[in-house]
Design a protein around this motif. Structure first.
Motif, PDB file in Angstrom:
ATOM      1  N   UNK A  35      -3.985   3.571  -1.459  1.00  0.00           N
ATOM      2  CA  UNK A  35      -5.021   2.731  -2.146  1.00  0.00           C
ATOM      3  C   UNK A  35      -6.073   2.035  -1.305  1.00  0.00           C
ATOM      4  N   UNK A  36      -7.346   1.716  -1.767  1.00  0.00           N
ATOM      5  CA  UNK A  36      -8.013   0.664  -1.314  1.00  0.00           C
ATOM      6  C   UNK A  36      -8.559  -0.318  -2.468  1.00  0.00           C
ATOM      7  N   UNK A  37      -8.121  -1.648  -2.189  1.00  0.00           N
ATOM      8  CA  UNK A  37      -8.249  -2.513  -3.230  1.00  0.00           C
ATOM      9  C   UNK A  37      -9.594  -3.029  -3.518  1.00  0.00           C
ATOM     10  N   UNK A  38      -9.959  -3.829  -4.564  1.00  0.00           N
ATOM     11  CA  UNK A  38     -11.439  -4.235  -4.706  1.00  0.00           C
ATOM     12  C   UNK A  38     -11.540  -5.499  -3.995  1.00  0.00           C
ATOM     13  N   UNK A  39     -10.603  -5.770  -3.058  1.00  0.00           N
ATOM     14  CA  UNK A  39     -10.771  -7.014  -2.038  1.00  0.00           C
ATOM     15  C   UNK A  39     -11.158  -6.541  -0.633  1.00  0.00           C
ATOM     16  N   UNK A  40     -11.276  -5.234  -0.618  1.00  0.00           N
ATOM     17  CA  UNK A  40     -11.827  -4.563   0.650  1.00  0.00           C
ATOM     18  C   UNK A  40     -13.216  -4.873   1.037  1.00  0.00           C
ATOM     19  N   UNK A  94     -15.188   5.522  -3.818  1.00  0.00           N
ATOM     20  CA  UNK A  94     -15.333   4.222  -3.275  1.00  0.00           C
ATOM     21  C   UNK A  94     -16.128   4.666  -1.973  1.00  0.00           C
ATOM     22  N   UNK A  95     -17.111   3.479  -1.488  1.00  0.00           N
ATOM     23  CA  UNK A  95     -17.815   3.948  -0.313  1.00  0.00           C
ATOM     24  C   UNK A  95     -17.148   4.361   1.077  1.00  0.00           C
ATOM     25  N   UNK A  96     -16.174   3.788   1.473  1.00  0.00           N
ATOM     26  CA  UNK A  96     -15.479   4.620   2.697  1.00  0.00           C
ATOM     27  C   UNK A  96     -14.898   5.858   2.609  1.00  0.00           C
ATOM     28  N   UNK A  97     -14.565   6.169   1.435  1.00  0.00           N
ATOM     29  CA  UNK A  97     -14.201   7.335   1.266  1.00  0.00           C
ATOM     30  C   UNK A  97     -15.390   8.506   0.940  1.00  0.00           C
ATOM     31  N   UNK A 131      -9.764   4.981  -3.771  1.00  0.00           N
ATOM     32  CA  UNK A 131      -8.890   5.654  -2.670  1.00  0.00           C
ATOM     33  C   UNK A 131      -9.296   5.501  -1.303  1.00  0.00           C
ATOM     34  N   UNK A 132      -8.392   5.018  -0.429  1.00  0.00           N
ATOM     35  CA  UNK A 132      -8.556   5.075   1.068  1.00  0.00           C
ATOM     36  C   UNK A 132      -8.451   6.563   1.530  1.00  0.00           C
ATOM     37  N   UNK A 141       1.004  -1.241   0.280  1.00  0.00           N
ATOM     38  CA  UNK A 141       0.082   0.126  -0.038  1.00  0.00           C
ATOM     39  C   UNK A 141       0.942   1.216  -0.040  1.00  0.00           C
ATOM     40  N   UNK A 142       1.953   1.327   0.825  1.00  0.00           N
ATOM     41  CA  UNK A 142       2.708   2.377   0.851  1.00  0.00           C
ATOM     42  C   UNK A 142       3.488   2.686  -0.274  1.00  0.00           C
ATOM     43  N   UNK A 143       3.931   1.525  -1.211  1.00  0.00           N
ATOM     44  CA  UNK A 143       4.662   1.812  -2.424  1.00  0.00           C
ATOM     45  C   UNK A 143       3.811   1.923  -3.475  1.00  0.00           C
TER      46      UNK A 143
END
Length: 620
Positions: free
Chosen positions: A175-180, A88-91, A168-169, A65-67
């Motif tokens: 980033x926030x992935x499609x597996x979140x 994306x929903x949480x954002x 986006x996180x 995530x950092x990279x």
């Protein structure tokens, strides 16, 4: 004398009894309907201009995530396919703008079916299902709002969300992935709502990320609910295979945040460890070299492997997912199969590995009483042609008996076509036939109807179907298949959601051809609203997608290509490129260290195809 109590005496008791009766059955549920506005004094920078680059302290980003965040160039949003990305929903729940919530109830029983949330910014329409329905299967499509189910627990509305797109996180590239997945708690205190989100992301987070958001109830309608967005050229003359990104270790603004706020550099780069007691003491002993090491992958280490669960079923069943109108996706026989039905007969794209062909045929017969008339293969790979012989033998092509082709000497005009009255016609790009023949595939599994360049057209079941040739992508015989009226594209292995692209060098594949093929898909797609919906893309493997997933996949391939190309120009060997872990920010999503296609295989294929562009396959 009988005393009759006044109505004023009776009414409070009546109200109390009704209330108690309702509470006896269930506790009062939380009403969150109405108009709401976020309290912008809370995390104002986060909700306004966005957090600063390399401000990752206090967030549980893992190394990938950092990279990923450090390589993110904000000018990426100038690309056409990113300009209208929704949140994306949480954002979205942290966004500026107005929110409106309302209930959906059964008109007869008044039972609560769903709670809807409308967010003004990016017009995010979210449905929280309250009727106990299950979440969709793993191969179902994702959306920016995801699929949410809720229930009342105590004084909170508890919500669980799956099937999110990548997004986006935070807006500084985190980033926030499609597996979140997200567990959420909404609590009301008078005219205030508190929404707490707990994001669990196996790809980019080392532990769940918890954040809260506050909203204030408004007395009436804001009359501000829309967010119009259409894309266009923001930078002219840019090549279609350019994706703005920063090389590992070359993020030019990495130190700005720590210098501005006079923090140790490592404090801005740390992940979950910066949340816990003892971190302040720990950073006093961190060296500059240890800090700089966080700006790029640790070399000469085994690659991470995918943390994403396999979205394909392995239960020995064929699962049917309706896509749009009369087009379906069949999942379960190693590769995705697309079926179009209608009054003429089924049109099938790819046939799976052939292990479950009888079940595939049975599933198609449940969709249509008509026989399979046409089969199109997107490539020569086994999981796409393995069922050719059985599915073709189960069909027929009534357009051929009595025609010019049928009257020729056996095999003269139609290649391997035999007995069309009892056999579906198979079609593919000509190199598929050459490769299958070279591999000594059974004649009954080899397509007879071929094309050489550009496209093969067929009007069938009331819509135009086009096969487009994608030379030297995964192989030298790849096709994508576009159902024009339904607006569904079968991408074959040019696009998957499960692994790095299988660039098959020995069969003419190349990374440049793969990027061109992905861009060709994007040239044929359109979104319904805010970069989702619209054209559906059926991947060779994985879940049903739209253009957003293809864009993110294209970006990944381009960025890895750029990193490998830069090292080639610097004189690196393939071993040095692999040791540099040029895919480190994507490995937790697509990586593999075992099996038929590993991360090392992918990197080597990229390297080799950049140094030795593929040649043409020899034909007959």
């Amino acid at each position: 004398m009988k005393i009759i109590p006044s109505i004023l005496q009776v009414f409070p008791a009546l109200v109390l009894s009704v209330t108690l009766y309702g509470q006896g059955r269930t506790a009062l549920d939380v009403d969150i309907s109405g108009y709401w506005t976020p309290a912008l004094h809370e995390d104002g920078l986060e909700r306004g201009n966005g957090p600063e680059i390399a401000d990752y302290g206090g967030f549980a980003l893992n190394d990938a995530g950092r990279l990923w965040a450090l390589s993110y160039d904000p000018s990426r949003v100038t690309l056409r396919h990113h300009q209208c990305d929704a949140y994306v929903m949480p954002y979205q729940m942290r966004a500026v703008g107005n929110f409106r919530t309302w209930e959906e109830r059964d008109p007869h029983t008044q039972q609560l079916i769903a709670i809807d949330v409308w967010a003004q910014t990016t017009e995010g329409h979210r449905v929280i299902w309250m009727d106990g329905r299950p979440h969709p299967p793993a191969w179902a499509p994702h959306s920016f709002t995801g699929f949410s189910t809720g229930r009342f627990v105590g004084n909170a509305l508890t919500i669980y969300t799956t099937h999110l797109k990548q997004g986006w996180l935070r807006r500084n590239g985190s980033p926030e992935s499609d597996q979140a997945t997200v567990t959420e708690f909404i609590v009301r205190h008078g005219d205030h709502l508190t929404d707490t989100t707990v994001v669990t992301d196996p790809v980019f987070l080392s532990e769940p990320e918890v954040r809260s958001n506050d909203y204030v109830r408004q007395p009436g309608d804001h009359h501000v609910w829309l967010y119009a967005c259409d894309d266009g050229e923001e930078i002219t003359g840019r090549a279609p295979d350019v994706v703005p990104n920063y090389p590992f270790g070359k993020q030019p603004f990495a130190r700005e945040y720590s210098q501005k706020y006079k923090l140790p550099f490592v404090a801005s780069l740390a992940g979950a460890e910066s949340i816990y007691p003892g971190f302040a003491a720990k950073i006093k002993t961190v060296t500059e070299a240890e800090t700089l090491a966080k700006l790029q992958p640790m070399p000469n280490r085994p690659s991470e492997t995918s943390h994403a669960p396999d979205p394909e079923p392995h239960d020995g069943e064929i699962h049917v997912l309706p896509v749009r109108e009369n087009v379906y996706m069949l999942v379960g026989d190693a590769g995705n199969i697309v079926v179009q039905t209608g009054d003429q007969g089924a049109f099938v794209v790819d046939t799976g590995a052939g292990k479950l062909s009888d079940m595939v045929i049975a599933a198609i017969r449940r969709l249509s009483p008509k026989p399979i008339q046409f089969i199109a293969n997107t490539s020569m790979h086994a999981e796409h042609v393995g069922g050719n012989a059985k599915l073709a033998a189960a069909g027929s092509d009534p357009s051929l008996p009595g025609s010019f082709f049928d009257l020729q000497a056996p095999g003269a005009a139609t290649g391997h076509l035999a007995d069309p009255a009892h056999h579906a016609t198979m079609m593919a790009q000509n190199n598929v036939v050459i490769r299958l023949q070279a591999a000594k595939a059974p004649e009954e599994a080899v397509p007879a109807d071929t094309y050489l360049e550009e496209r093969r057209r067929k009007f069938h079941n009331g819509e135009l179907i086009e096969l487009f040739y994608e030379p030297n992508a995964v192989t030298d015989g790849d096709s994508i298949v576009h159902f024009r009226h339904s607006d569904v594209i079968a991408a074959g292995d040019v696009f998957t959601t499960t692994q790095y692209p299988f660039i098959d060098l020995k069969n003419g594949g190349s990374v440049q051809g793969e990027i061109k093929a992905l861009n060709d898909i994007l040239n044929r797609t359109g979104y319904e609203h805010e970069e989702q919906g619209g054209t559906y893309i059926v991947p060779g493997h994985g879940y049903l997608s739209d253009e957003h997933e293809v864009v993110e996949y294209r970006d990944m391939v381009v960025i890895v290509r750029d990193r490998v190309q830069a090292m080639i120009k610097a004189g690196a060997t393939v071993e040095q490129v692999q040791a540099a872990r040029v895919t480190a920010d994507y490995d937790t999503r697509y990586g593999a260290n075992s099996g038929p296609w590993t991360t090392a295989n992918f990197v080597e294929a990229v390297y080799t195809s950049l140094k030795q562009p593929p040649g043409k396959v020899s034909g007959r």
